[in-house]
Motif scaffolding. Structure first.
Motif, PDB file in Angstrom:
ATOM      1  N   CYS A   1       0.712  -1.172   0.228  1.00 13.79           N
ATOM      2  CA  CYS A   1       0.024  -0.122   0.094  1.00 13.79           C
ATOM      3  C   CYS A   1       1.179   1.221   0.254  1.00 13.79           C
ATOM      4  O   CYS A   1       0.646   2.957  -0.580  1.00 13.79           O
ATOM      5  CB  CYS A   1      -1.327   0.054   0.918  1.00 13.79           C
ATOM      6  SG  CYS A   1      -1.970  -0.818   1.220  1.00 13.79           S
ATOM      7  N   GLY A   2       2.336   1.017   0.830  1.00 15.45           N
ATOM      8  CA  GLY A   2       2.887   2.167   0.406  1.00 15.45           C
ATOM      9  C   GLY A   2       3.578   2.840  -0.244  1.00 15.45           C
ATOM     10  O   GLY A   2       3.408   4.052  -0.694  1.00 15.45           O
ATOM     11  N   LEU A   3       3.658   1.599  -1.488  1.00  9.86           N
ATOM     12  CA  LEU A   3       4.506   2.246  -2.988  1.00  9.86           C
ATOM     13  C   LEU A   3       2.858   2.451  -3.352  1.00  9.86           C
ATOM     14  O   LEU A   3       3.414   3.161  -4.682  1.00  9.86           O
ATOM     15  CB  LEU A   3       4.748   0.243  -3.499  1.00  9.86           C
ATOM     16  CG  LEU A   3       6.076  -0.435  -2.920  1.00  9.86           C
ATOM     17  CD1 LEU A   3       6.266  -1.217  -3.682  1.00  9.86           C
ATOM     18  CD2 LEU A   3       7.256   1.057  -3.258  1.00  9.86           C
ATOM     19  N   ILE A   4       1.832   1.479  -3.433  1.00  7.92           N
ATOM     20  CA  ILE A   4       0.726   2.447  -4.234  1.00  7.92           C
ATOM     21  C   ILE A   4       0.651   3.614  -4.066  1.00  7.92           C
ATOM     22  O   ILE A   4      -0.059   4.786  -4.743  1.00  7.92           O
ATOM     23  CB  ILE A   4      -0.644   1.672  -4.289  1.00  7.92           C
ATOM     24  CG1 ILE A   4      -0.761   0.180  -4.967  1.00  7.92           C
ATOM     25  CG2 ILE A   4      -1.503   1.985  -4.925  1.00  7.92           C
ATOM     26  CD1 ILE A   4      -1.348  -0.971  -4.675  1.00  7.92           C
ATOM     27  N   LEU A   5       1.293   4.313  -2.987  1.00 12.87           N
ATOM     28  CA  LEU A   5       0.580   4.924  -2.471  1.00 12.87           C
ATOM     29  C   LEU A   5       1.257   6.083  -2.848  1.00 12.87           C
ATOM     30  O   LEU A   5       1.495   7.950  -3.458  1.00 12.87           O
ATOM     31  CB  LEU A   5       0.272   5.446  -0.847  1.00 12.87           C
ATOM     32  CG  LEU A   5      -0.695   5.496  -0.472  1.00 12.87           C
ATOM     33  CD1 LEU A   5      -0.655   5.229   1.312  1.00 12.87           C
ATOM     34  CD2 LEU A   5      -2.151   5.876  -0.431  1.00 12.87           C
ATOM     35  N   LEU A   6       2.808   5.951  -2.694  1.00 11.62           N
ATOM     36  CA  LEU A   6       4.209   7.011  -3.490  1.00 11.62           C
ATOM     37  C   LEU A   6       3.687   6.570  -4.938  1.00 11.62           C
ATOM     38  O   LEU A   6       4.386   7.886  -5.825  1.00 11.62           O
ATOM     39  CB  LEU A   6       5.440   6.597  -2.576  1.00 11.62           C
ATOM     40  CG  LEU A   6       5.636   6.317  -1.637  1.00 11.62           C
ATOM     41  CD1 LEU A   6       6.685   5.982  -0.942  1.00 11.62           C
ATOM     42  CD2 LEU A   6       5.665   7.854  -1.272  1.00 11.62           C
TER      43      LEU A   6
ATOM     44  N   ALA B   1      -0.651   9.661  -5.083  1.00 13.74           N
ATOM     45  CA  ALA B   1       1.151  10.407  -5.127  1.00 13.74           C
ATOM     46  C   ALA B   1       1.306  12.051  -5.116  1.00 13.74           C
ATOM     47  O   ALA B   1       1.912  12.694  -5.058  1.00 13.74           O
ATOM     48  CB  ALA B   1       2.339   9.909  -6.208  1.00 13.74           C
ATOM     49  N   ASP B   2       0.553  12.888  -6.043  1.00 14.05           N
ATOM     50  CA  ASP B   2       0.230  14.136  -6.104  1.00 14.05           C
ATOM     51  C   ASP B   2      -0.107  14.614  -4.420  1.00 14.05           C
ATOM     52  O   ASP B   2       0.264  16.042  -4.428  1.00 14.05           O
ATOM     53  CB  ASP B   2      -1.005  14.872  -7.335  1.00 14.05           C
ATOM     54  CG  ASP B   2      -0.101  14.351  -8.682  1.00 14.05           C
ATOM     55  OD1 ASP B   2       1.554  13.318  -8.782  1.00 14.05           O
ATOM     56  OD2 ASP B   2      -0.671  13.721  -9.648  1.00 14.05           O
ATOM     57  N   GLU B   3      -1.099  14.454  -4.726  1.00 16.43           N
ATOM     58  CA  GLU B   3      -2.655  14.872  -3.116  1.00 16.43           C
ATOM     59  C   GLU B   3      -1.587  14.567  -2.049  1.00 16.43           C
ATOM     60  O   GLU B   3      -2.164  15.748  -1.140  1.00 16.43           O
ATOM     61  CB  GLU B   3      -3.738  14.189  -3.255  1.00 16.43           C
ATOM     62  CG  GLU B   3      -4.320  14.570  -4.903  1.00 16.43           C
ATOM     63  CD  GLU B   3      -6.322  14.576  -5.219  1.00 16.43           C
ATOM     64  OE1 GLU B   3      -6.630  13.982  -4.315  1.00 16.43           O
ATOM     65  OE2 GLU B   3      -6.451  14.409  -5.923  1.00 16.43           O
ATOM     66  N   MET B   4      -1.140  13.838  -1.462  1.00 16.82           N
ATOM     67  CA  MET B   4      -1.022  13.913  -0.276  1.00 16.82           C
ATOM     68  C   MET B   4       0.341  14.389   0.447  1.00 16.82           C
ATOM     69  O   MET B   4       1.404  14.256  -0.309  1.00 16.82           O
ATOM     70  CB  MET B   4      -0.880  11.788   0.073  1.00 16.82           C
ATOM     71  CG  MET B   4      -2.310  11.125  -0.294  1.00 16.82           C
ATOM     72  SD  MET B   4      -1.639   9.111   0.206  1.00 16.82           S
ATOM     73  CE  MET B   4      -2.025   9.684   2.461  1.00 16.82           C
ATOM     74  N   GLU B   5       0.804  15.149   1.228  1.00 15.42           N
ATOM     75  CA  GLU B   5       1.600  15.073   2.086  1.00 15.42           C
ATOM     76  C   GLU B   5       2.830  14.338   2.688  1.00 15.42           C
ATOM     77  O   GLU B   5       3.688  14.566   1.956  1.00 15.42           O
ATOM     78  CB  GLU B   5       1.044  16.384   2.809  1.00 15.42           C
ATOM     79  CG  GLU B   5       0.601  17.537   2.246  1.00 15.42           C
ATOM     80  CD  GLU B   5       0.037  18.813   3.273  1.00 15.42           C
ATOM     81  OE1 GLU B   5       1.017  18.749   4.713  1.00 15.42           O
ATOM     82  OE2 GLU B   5      -0.442  19.997   3.262  1.00 15.42           O
ATOM     83  N   SER B   6       1.838  13.531   3.219  1.00 16.07           N
ATOM     84  CA  SER B   6       2.129  11.979   4.378  1.00 16.07           C
ATOM     85  C   SER B   6       1.941  11.453   4.457  1.00 16.07           C
ATOM     86  O   SER B   6       0.281  11.070   4.513  1.00 16.07           O
ATOM     87  CB  SER B   6       3.044  12.761   5.433  1.00 16.07           C
ATOM     88  OG  SER B   6       2.998  12.144   6.509  1.00 16.07           O
ATOM     89  N   ILE B   7       2.642  10.027   4.265  1.00 17.30           N
ATOM     90  CA  ILE B   7       2.053   8.628   3.856  1.00 17.30           C
ATOM     91  C   ILE B   7       1.584   7.974   5.395  1.00 17.30           C
ATOM     92  O   ILE B   7       1.470   7.066   5.383  1.00 17.30           O
ATOM     93  CB  ILE B   7       2.311   8.143   2.846  1.00 17.30           C
ATOM     94  CG1 ILE B   7       3.365   7.842   3.467  1.00 17.30           C
ATOM     95  CG2 ILE B   7       1.980   9.059   1.947  1.00 17.30           C
ATOM     96  CD1 ILE B   7       3.554   6.616   2.012  1.00 17.30           C
TER      97      ILE B   7
END
Length: 112
Positions: free
Chosen positions: A52-57, A63-69
């Protein structure tokens, strides 16, 4: 036990006696089984969180909208740990059942 067709309370007493007579085996299977259960829970949680971390990054909408995962990954880790725990309870129950059936078979038919 449903194996022998006895009522519930006498089955509990006979199962306890059977496990008591094989205490060393019970200890060994408990140690190995508990280690595998903990390893399974951790592996499910780590692999799910990593994927899920790879997907979110790497996937565009997140990837564009998140500041911190970190917070989403923490929630994913906790949820995947709970789900892994539920699956490992089924595994642990299966191991205990197979072990008890093995002891019954060995007692009835001998160790040959």
């Amino acid at each position: 036990m449903s194996v022998t067709g006895d009522p519930f309370c006498p089955s509990c007493f006979s199962s306890f006696g059977l496990l008591w007579r094989n205490l060393a085996r019970l200890a060994a299977i408990t140690v190995v089984g508990d280690a595998l259960v903990v390893l399974g829970k951790v592996m499910v949680s780590v692999f799910t969180t990593g994927l899920c971390g790879l997907i979110l990054l790497n996937v565009n909408p997140w990837a564009d909208e998140m500041e911190s995962i970190m917070i989403p990954l923490l929630v994913i880790f906790v949820v995947s740990y709970v789900i892994g725990s539920l699956f490992m309870v089924v595994y642990e129950t299966g191991v205990d059942t197979i072990f008890l059936c093995f002891l019954i078979d060995e007692e009835q038919n001998g160790s040959s």
